[in-house]
Motif scaffolding. Structure first.
Motif, PDB file in Angstrom:
ATOM      1  N   LEU A   1      13.252  -4.310   1.746  1.00 27.84           N
ATOM      2  CA  LEU A   1      12.526  -3.361   0.914  1.00 27.84           C
ATOM      3  C   LEU A   1      12.033  -2.173   1.729  1.00 27.84           C
ATOM      4  CD1 LEU A   1      10.387  -5.998  -1.014  1.00 27.84           C
ATOM      5  CD2 LEU A   1      12.589  -5.016  -1.683  1.00 27.84           C
ATOM      6  N   ASP A   2      12.506  -1.008   1.356  1.00 27.99           N
ATOM      7  CA  ASP A   2      12.004   0.227   1.945  1.00 27.99           C
ATOM      8  C   ASP A   2      10.749   0.664   1.206  1.00 27.99           C
ATOM      9  OD1 ASP A   2      12.044   2.597   3.567  1.00 27.99           O
ATOM     10  OD2 ASP A   2      12.865   3.675   1.842  1.00 27.99           O
ATOM     11  N   VAL A   3      10.649   0.258  -0.048  1.00 25.07           N
ATOM     12  CA  VAL A   3       9.521   0.628  -0.903  1.00 25.07           C
ATOM     13  C   VAL A   3       9.071  -0.595  -1.690  1.00 25.07           C
ATOM     14  CG1 VAL A   3      10.154   3.065  -1.141  1.00 25.07           C
ATOM     15  CG2 VAL A   3      11.138   1.388  -2.688  1.00 25.07           C
ATOM     16  N   THR A   4       7.817  -0.575  -2.127  1.00 27.38           N
ATOM     17  CA  THR A   4       7.260  -1.681  -2.905  1.00 27.38           C
ATOM     18  C   THR A   4       6.356  -1.133  -4.000  1.00 27.38           C
ATOM     19  OG1 THR A   4       5.353  -1.860  -1.433  1.00 27.38           O
ATOM     20  CG2 THR A   4       7.250  -3.278  -0.939  1.00 27.38           C
ATOM     21  N   ALA A   5       5.989  -1.991  -4.915  1.00 28.94           N
ATOM     22  CA  ALA A   5       4.966  -1.653  -5.912  1.00 28.94           C
ATOM     23  C   ALA A   5       3.974  -2.811  -5.914  1.00 28.94           C
ATOM     24  CB  ALA A   5       5.581  -1.482  -7.296  1.00 28.94           C
ATOM     25  N   PRO A   6       2.703  -2.560  -5.618  1.00 27.19           N
ATOM     26  CA  PRO A   6       2.145  -1.252  -5.259  1.00 27.19           C
ATOM     27  C   PRO A   6       2.507  -0.885  -3.823  1.00 27.19           C
ATOM     28  CG  PRO A   6       0.450  -2.921  -5.080  1.00 27.19           C
ATOM     29  CD  PRO A   6       1.687  -3.613  -5.597  1.00 27.19           C
ATOM     30  N   GLU A   7       2.295   0.383  -3.520  1.00 24.00           N
ATOM     31  CA  GLU A   7       2.566   0.863  -2.176  1.00 24.00           C
ATOM     32  C   GLU A   7       1.389   1.687  -1.696  1.00 24.00           C
ATOM     33  OE1 GLU A   7       6.645   1.809  -0.305  1.00 24.00           O
ATOM     34  OE2 GLU A   7       5.934   3.623  -1.243  1.00 24.00           O
ATOM     35  N   PRO A   8       0.859   1.391  -0.544  1.00 23.97           N
ATOM     36  CA  PRO A   8       1.231   0.278   0.329  1.00 23.97           C
ATOM     37  C   PRO A   8       0.742  -1.037  -0.258  1.00 23.97           C
ATOM     38  CG  PRO A   8      -0.685   1.368   1.243  1.00 23.97           C
ATOM     39  CD  PRO A   8      -0.261   2.162   0.022  1.00 23.97           C
TER      40      PRO A   8
ATOM     41  N   ALA B   1      16.019   0.825  -1.750  1.00 28.71           N
ATOM     42  CA  ALA B   1      15.789   2.087  -1.056  1.00 28.71           C
ATOM     43  C   ALA B   1      15.511   3.178  -2.086  1.00 28.71           C
ATOM     44  CB  ALA B   1      16.993   2.445  -0.197  1.00 28.71           C
ATOM     45  N   ALA B   2      15.136   2.773  -3.293  1.00 28.08           N
ATOM     46  CA  ALA B   2      14.870   3.709  -4.391  1.00 28.08           C
ATOM     47  C   ALA B   2      13.374   3.967  -4.469  1.00 28.08           C
ATOM     48  CB  ALA B   2      15.415   3.130  -5.700  1.00 28.08           C
ATOM     49  N   ARG B   3      12.728   3.400  -5.445  1.00 27.25           N
ATOM     50  CA  ARG B   3      11.286   3.518  -5.649  1.00 27.25           C
ATOM     51  C   ARG B   3      10.738   2.127  -5.936  1.00 27.25           C
ATOM     52  NH1 ARG B   3      11.963   7.601  -3.452  1.00 27.25           N
ATOM     53  NH2 ARG B   3      11.737   9.702  -4.248  1.00 27.25           N
ATOM     54  N   GLY B   4       9.489   1.903  -5.581  1.00 26.13           N
ATOM     55  CA  GLY B   4       8.882   0.595  -5.771  1.00 26.13           C
ATOM     56  C   GLY B   4       8.853   0.145  -7.212  1.00 26.13           C
ATOM     57  N   GLY B   5       8.614   1.063  -8.143  1.00 32.08           N
ATOM     58  CA  GLY B   5       8.499   0.720  -9.554  1.00 32.08           C
ATOM     59  C   GLY B   5       9.798   0.280 -10.202  1.00 32.08           C
TER      60      GLY B   5
ATOM     61  N   GLU C   1      -3.630  -5.694   1.853  1.00 28.53           N
ATOM     62  CA  GLU C   1      -3.775  -6.720   2.889  1.00 28.53           C
ATOM     63  C   GLU C   1      -3.712  -8.101   2.250  1.00 28.53           C
ATOM     64  OE1 GLU C   1      -4.298  -7.660   6.886  1.00 28.53           O
ATOM     65  OE2 GLU C   1      -4.356  -5.639   6.080  1.00 28.53           O
ATOM     66  N   GLY C   2      -2.926  -9.000   2.828  1.00 24.50           N
ATOM     67  CA  GLY C   2      -2.822 -10.355   2.317  1.00 24.50           C
ATOM     68  C   GLY C   2      -1.914 -10.521   1.118  1.00 24.50           C
ATOM     69  N   HIS C   3      -1.111  -9.512   0.782  1.00 25.38           N
ATOM     70  CA  HIS C   3      -0.190  -9.613  -0.347  1.00 25.38           C
ATOM     71  C   HIS C   3       0.763 -10.779  -0.118  1.00 25.38           C
ATOM     72  CE1 HIS C   3       3.032  -8.532  -3.166  1.00 25.38           C
ATOM     73  NE2 HIS C   3       2.069  -7.923  -3.836  1.00 25.38           N
ATOM     74  N   PRO C   4       1.113 -11.526  -1.186  1.00 25.55           N
ATOM     75  CA  PRO C   4       1.966 -12.717  -1.024  1.00 25.55           C
ATOM     76  C   PRO C   4       3.353 -12.448  -0.450  1.00 25.55           C
ATOM     77  CG  PRO C   4       1.473 -12.343  -3.349  1.00 25.55           C
ATOM     78  CD  PRO C   4       0.678 -11.346  -2.556  1.00 25.55           C
ATOM     79  N   SER C   5       3.791 -11.213  -0.427  1.00 26.76           N
ATOM     80  CA  SER C   5       5.120 -10.938   0.135  1.00 26.76           C
ATOM     81  C   SER C   5       5.123 -11.143   1.641  1.00 26.76           C
ATOM     82  CB  SER C   5       5.564  -9.515  -0.182  1.00 26.76           C
ATOM     83  OG  SER C   5       4.807  -8.594   0.590  1.00 26.76           O
ATOM     84  N   GLY C   6       3.945 -11.067   2.233  1.00 25.42           N
ATOM     85  CA  GLY C   6       3.867 -11.227   3.689  1.00 25.42           C
ATOM     86  C   GLY C   6       4.281  -9.970   4.416  1.00 25.42           C
ATOM     87  N   ALA C   7       4.701  -8.954   3.663  1.00 24.64           N
ATOM     88  CA  ALA C   7       5.119  -7.699   4.298  1.00 24.64           C
ATOM     89  C   ALA C   7       3.908  -6.951   4.807  1.00 24.64           C
ATOM     90  CB  ALA C   7       5.880  -6.835   3.291  1.00 24.64           C
ATOM     91  N   ARG C   8       4.107  -6.258   5.888  1.00 27.37           N
ATOM     92  CA  ARG C   8       3.031  -5.441   6.449  1.00 27.37           C
ATOM     93  C   ARG C   8       3.485  -3.995   6.488  1.00 27.37           C
ATOM     94  NH1 ARG C   8       2.661  -8.526  11.718  1.00 27.37           N
ATOM     95  NH2 ARG C   8       3.388 -10.416  10.787  1.00 27.37           N
ATOM     96  N   PRO C   9       2.587  -3.065   6.136  1.00 22.68           N
ATOM     97  CA  PRO C   9       2.975  -1.659   6.203  1.00 22.68           C
ATOM     98  C   PRO C   9       3.308  -1.240   7.634  1.00 22.68           C
ATOM     99  CG  PRO C   9       0.702  -1.920   5.377  1.00 22.68           C
ATOM    100  CD  PRO C   9       1.232  -3.279   5.703  1.00 22.68           C
TER     101      PRO C   9
ATOM    102  N   ASP D   1      13.905   5.064 -17.751  1.00 21.83           N
ATOM    103  CA  ASP D   1      15.003   4.102 -17.908  1.00 21.83           C
ATOM    104  C   ASP D   1      15.111   3.118 -16.742  1.00 21.83           C
ATOM    105  OD1 ASP D   1      15.789   5.149 -20.345  1.00 21.83           O
ATOM    106  OD2 ASP D   1      17.253   6.509 -19.435  1.00 21.83           O
ATOM    107  N   THR D   2      14.685   3.532 -15.556  1.00 19.37           N
ATOM    108  CA  THR D   2      14.828   2.660 -14.395  1.00 19.37           C
ATOM    109  C   THR D   2      13.543   1.907 -14.039  1.00 19.37           C
ATOM    110  OG1 THR D   2      14.325   4.444 -12.833  1.00 19.37           O
ATOM    111  CG2 THR D   2      16.661   4.081 -13.389  1.00 19.37           C
ATOM    112  N   ALA D   3      12.429   2.277 -14.628  1.00 15.18           N
ATOM    113  CA  ALA D   3      11.155   1.599 -14.336  1.00 15.18           C
ATOM    114  C   ALA D   3      11.272   0.120 -14.705  1.00 15.18           C
ATOM    115  CB  ALA D   3      10.018   2.251 -15.106  1.00 15.18           C
TER     116      ALA D   3
END
Length: 132
Positions: free
Chosen positions: A112-119, A88-92, A122-130, A66-68
């Motif tokens: 974001l504490d979590v992302t999809a995909p995780e990790p 702070a839940a799940r990436g999906g 490298e180079g993901h458009p979000s710019g986030a780094r693990p 239901d939450t996916a």
């Protein structure tokens, strides 16, 4: 930044309750949402009407069928301009592409504490780094 804000806690169980206790000193209005309504807690089906009034939306829901993908482009479009999404839940739970589209416009912000995909690769458009 938090003072006088409306914080919507989506997934109001023991963790949501603990978060509310920690927010008490910040002069915020907490709006609670859970699967089923109970005294002081809105049902999940009320969420679309609550989103436009929230300054901060905190996701604490479990990963279930239901939450996916529940935070999709429609969910994000209902959020008010300048609001912050905290996952702070799940990436999906969050459609990453839909969130990135909103973040690129600057209309929404996210923590974001979590992302999809995780990790994130490298180079993901979000710019986030693990974190190391």
């Amino acid at each position: 930044m938090l003072a006088d804000s409306r914080v919507l806690i989506v997934g109001y169980g023991s963790i949501g309750s603990a978060l509310e206790r920690r927010l008490e000193g910040f002069e915020v209005e907490v709006v609670r949402v859970a699967r089923r309504a109970r005294d002081g807690v809105h049902a999940m089906d009320e969420l679309p009407a609550l989103l436009p009034e929230a300054d901060v939306v905190v996701l604490l829901v479990p990963a279930t069928p239901d939450t996916a993908g529940m935070v999709d482009s429609s969910f994000l479009a209902r959020m008010k301009d300048g609001a912050v999404l905290v996952n702070a839940a799940r990436g999906g739970i969050v459609d990453t592409d839909a969130l990135l589209a909103e973040l690129k416009t600057g209309r929404l912000r996210a923590a974001l504490d979590v992302t999809a995909p995780e990790p994130l690769p490298e180079g993901h458009p979000s710019g986030a780094r693990p974190a190391c």
